[in-house]
Design a protein around this motif. Sequence first.
Motif, PDB file in Angstrom:
ATOM      1  N   LEU A 134      -8.386  -5.070  -7.913  1.00 35.07           N
ATOM      2  CA  LEU A 134      -9.307  -4.889  -6.912  1.00 35.07           C
ATOM      3  C   LEU A 134     -10.559  -4.324  -7.479  1.00 35.07           C
ATOM      4  O   LEU A 134     -11.755  -4.691  -7.186  1.00 35.07           O
ATOM      5  CB  LEU A 134      -8.863  -3.965  -5.818  1.00 35.07           C
ATOM      6  CG  LEU A 134      -9.606  -3.700  -4.577  1.00 35.07           C
ATOM      7  CD1 LEU A 134     -10.045  -4.930  -4.158  1.00 35.07           C
ATOM      8  CD2 LEU A 134      -8.881  -2.760  -3.623  1.00 35.07           C
ATOM      9  N   ALA A 135     -10.451  -3.266  -8.334  1.00 32.64           N
ATOM     10  CA  ALA A 135     -11.658  -2.769  -9.096  1.00 32.64           C
ATOM     11  C   ALA A 135     -12.460  -3.776  -9.895  1.00 32.64           C
ATOM     12  O   ALA A 135     -13.623  -3.961  -9.766  1.00 32.64           O
ATOM     13  CB  ALA A 135     -11.209  -1.903 -10.169  1.00 32.64           C
ATOM     14  N   LYS A 176      -4.413   1.397  -3.703  1.00 37.31           N
ATOM     15  CA  LYS A 176      -4.319   2.009  -4.944  1.00 37.31           C
ATOM     16  C   LYS A 176      -4.046   1.057  -6.271  1.00 37.31           C
ATOM     17  O   LYS A 176      -4.560   1.086  -7.095  1.00 37.31           O
ATOM     18  CB  LYS A 176      -3.219   3.132  -4.811  1.00 37.31           C
ATOM     19  CG  LYS A 176      -3.046   3.892  -6.238  1.00 37.31           C
ATOM     20  CD  LYS A 176      -1.852   4.980  -5.990  1.00 37.31           C
ATOM     21  CE  LYS A 176      -1.567   5.616  -7.505  1.00 37.31           C
ATOM     22  NZ  LYS A 176      -2.804   6.386  -7.945  1.00 37.31           N
ATOM     23  N   SER A 177      -3.069   0.133  -5.950  1.00 35.41           N
ATOM     24  CA  SER A 177      -2.738  -0.708  -6.788  1.00 35.41           C
ATOM     25  C   SER A 177      -3.467  -1.828  -7.017  1.00 35.41           C
ATOM     26  O   SER A 177      -3.566  -2.565  -7.975  1.00 35.41           O
ATOM     27  CB  SER A 177      -1.281  -1.396  -6.724  1.00 35.41           C
ATOM     28  OG  SER A 177      -1.575  -2.213  -5.503  1.00 35.41           O
ATOM     29  N   VAL A 202      -2.946  10.641  -8.893  1.00 33.09           N
ATOM     30  CA  VAL A 202      -2.312  11.170  -7.778  1.00 33.09           C
ATOM     31  C   VAL A 202      -1.755   9.954  -6.884  1.00 33.09           C
ATOM     32  O   VAL A 202      -2.320   8.981  -6.816  1.00 33.09           O
ATOM     33  CB  VAL A 202      -3.590  11.443  -6.740  1.00 33.09           C
ATOM     34  CG1 VAL A 202      -3.201  11.953  -5.505  1.00 33.09           C
ATOM     35  CG2 VAL A 202      -4.462  12.888  -7.356  1.00 33.09           C
ATOM     36  N   GLY A 203      -0.545  10.327  -6.533  1.00 30.95           N
ATOM     37  CA  GLY A 203       0.387   9.113  -5.757  1.00 30.95           C
ATOM     38  C   GLY A 203      -0.442   8.890  -4.377  1.00 30.95           C
ATOM     39  O   GLY A 203      -1.183   9.605  -3.825  1.00 30.95           O
ATOM     40  N   GLY A 204      -0.008   7.682  -3.900  1.00 30.55           N
ATOM     41  CA  GLY A 204      -0.664   7.332  -2.619  1.00 30.55           C
ATOM     42  C   GLY A 204      -0.430   8.216  -1.328  1.00 30.55           C
ATOM     43  O   GLY A 204      -1.406   8.460  -0.823  1.00 30.55           O
ATOM     44  N   ASP A 241      -7.670   2.319  -7.837  1.00 33.38           N
ATOM     45  CA  ASP A 241      -7.639   3.063  -8.845  1.00 33.38           C
ATOM     46  C   ASP A 241      -8.445   2.468  -9.910  1.00 33.38           C
ATOM     47  O   ASP A 241      -9.008   1.316 -10.067  1.00 33.38           O
ATOM     48  CB  ASP A 241      -6.285   3.313  -9.363  1.00 33.38           C
ATOM     49  CG  ASP A 241      -5.606   4.287  -8.870  1.00 33.38           C
ATOM     50  OD1 ASP A 241      -6.062   5.043  -7.916  1.00 33.38           O
ATOM     51  OD2 ASP A 241      -4.369   4.546  -9.119  1.00 33.38           O
ATOM     52  N   PRO A 242      -8.796   3.109 -11.135  1.00 32.71           N
ATOM     53  CA  PRO A 242      -9.684   2.624 -12.213  1.00 32.71           C
ATOM     54  C   PRO A 242      -8.979   1.482 -12.986  1.00 32.71           C
ATOM     55  O   PRO A 242      -7.533   1.667 -13.147  1.00 32.71           O
ATOM     56  CB  PRO A 242      -9.961   3.634 -13.171  1.00 32.71           C
ATOM     57  CG  PRO A 242      -9.744   4.983 -12.207  1.00 32.71           C
ATOM     58  CD  PRO A 242      -8.802   4.516 -11.352  1.00 32.71           C
TER      59      PRO A 242
END
Length: 548
Positions: A181-182, A142-143, A199-201, A176-177
């Motif tokens: 990583l994106a 996510k992060s 939405v949290g992980g 996440d946008p």
Amino acid sequence: MSSDQVHAGNLTVTLREAVREAADPAKERLVADGVPAKLAARDSSLWGPEAAEEAAIRLNWIDLPRSSRALLPELERVATQKRAAGLDRVVLAGMGGSSLAPEVIAASRGAELTTLDTTDPHQVRRAISDRLERTVLVVSSKSGGTVETDSHRRAFEQAFRDAGIDPAERIVVVTDPGSPLAELAEERGYTTFLADPNVGGRYSALTAFGLVPSALAGVDVESLLKEAGALTDALSADSGNAALELGAALGGFTGHDKVVLAGDTPAGLGDWIEQLVAESTGKSGTGLLPVVVEGVDAPGFVPGPDSHLVAFSESGAPEAELADTLVTGPLGAQFLAWEYATAVAGRLLGIDPFNQPNVQESKDNTKALLERSGDGPLPTGTPLLVEDAVEVHLADAAGPSLFTDAKDLAEVLQRLVRAVPEAGYLAVMAYLDRDEEGDGAAARLRMALAELTPRPVTFGWGPRFLHSTGQYHKGGPSNGVFLQITGEVTDDLDVPGRPYSFGRLQTAQALGDFGALSERERPALRLHLRDRAAGLAQLRQALERVQP
């Protein structure tokens, strides 16, 4: 069991009479405050002004059965393309909320999915060497900066290149946008699925984090969304709302703060619930401690006076007959119901169920240890005693009265189990190879220790548990006693582009969390296995000499 049932769509929650007596007043308060309608409408004020800002960007999980359907066409296209290319082995590199839900989905649907949520070099090396020519790697964070997942990505990229394979053909990213990583995925041409950032992980089971690896592994993920969707209409209702009943039972059963989870239908669900409940509620000195057990007929299972036995097996199973609360229904509905119930329980407990204030602490400790030590040895400390293949190390807060004059390993373990307070628990945290040592002695330690104490015993694989019960260990009530197990690395693996290996990272993570427990004066003991197999056998033999 003498009980009442509440049905909602395809989900049934059954409460034993004693739980019903506690849950009904809690539910009445929730209804009087308009919680069902407000939660269904994503009202961020439900958990108080201090939690409102975080809650405002964490409530889209309520609508996922509908909103996640937008992923399905592209997900089907990518999955078909990979299978047509002969890529039928899926490895998931992810931690916590990014790995537990897909693991449960795959297990419950009979699909093969290799979950890589470890820094143990033996386990990582084996995952890389197994059928690489047929492997798709899902990098899920996510992060976008999770150190374990970043390390996995680097190792697989190197392995693909060494094998003459273009990583862009094999790596699928979920993030996440706008995450680092994106950005990296765009630069390198990796197939990317962007998840809902609101939405949290640990609430992300029905987002791209849960659906992408599952679909690539061959699961019909649309069926999951349909199962969850059948529950949606009931979530705003004051009556006939099974998820509200479950939340009232979890948060309103006062004095029963150990939630014992038993059942195998759906397969593996307890581990996912453990992360959701522990990380959501274990803070500000309070919380619900999930205790996943092998079954009510397993050695060492003794329901305590502060334990709430929750089963998710079908009716007729031994745990279903003994359960204080029974939750039955398909996996998609279970996901949504438990998320809803955990949010409701958070309101009853007076905490913010969406933050995780103590998770970052161990991460920071790990980073500091790696930076301070440079190329030198990590500060593993001097053992209290060494007995054959096992070293015994103490946290600073363990104190001389607990262990310092113990004569052998059996006496150390004897004092450990007797140190668990009347309302407390014992947590076992194993930084070992989950595949090689998981089905053997390490995983059986929970049962062996549970036979020696009437208090609950939890078991977690490190560093995976840091993204789960690790929050509860440090943020929850100060009544835990901790046994950490580390093992000698015999076949280390460098992390490409980083100044450390997987083995060094694993050790730093163990020491970092050990330090965090010590700083909070939690009684903690570290057993280091100089030889893993011999050390585990020796530990088992020592436990046989411990008196209950």
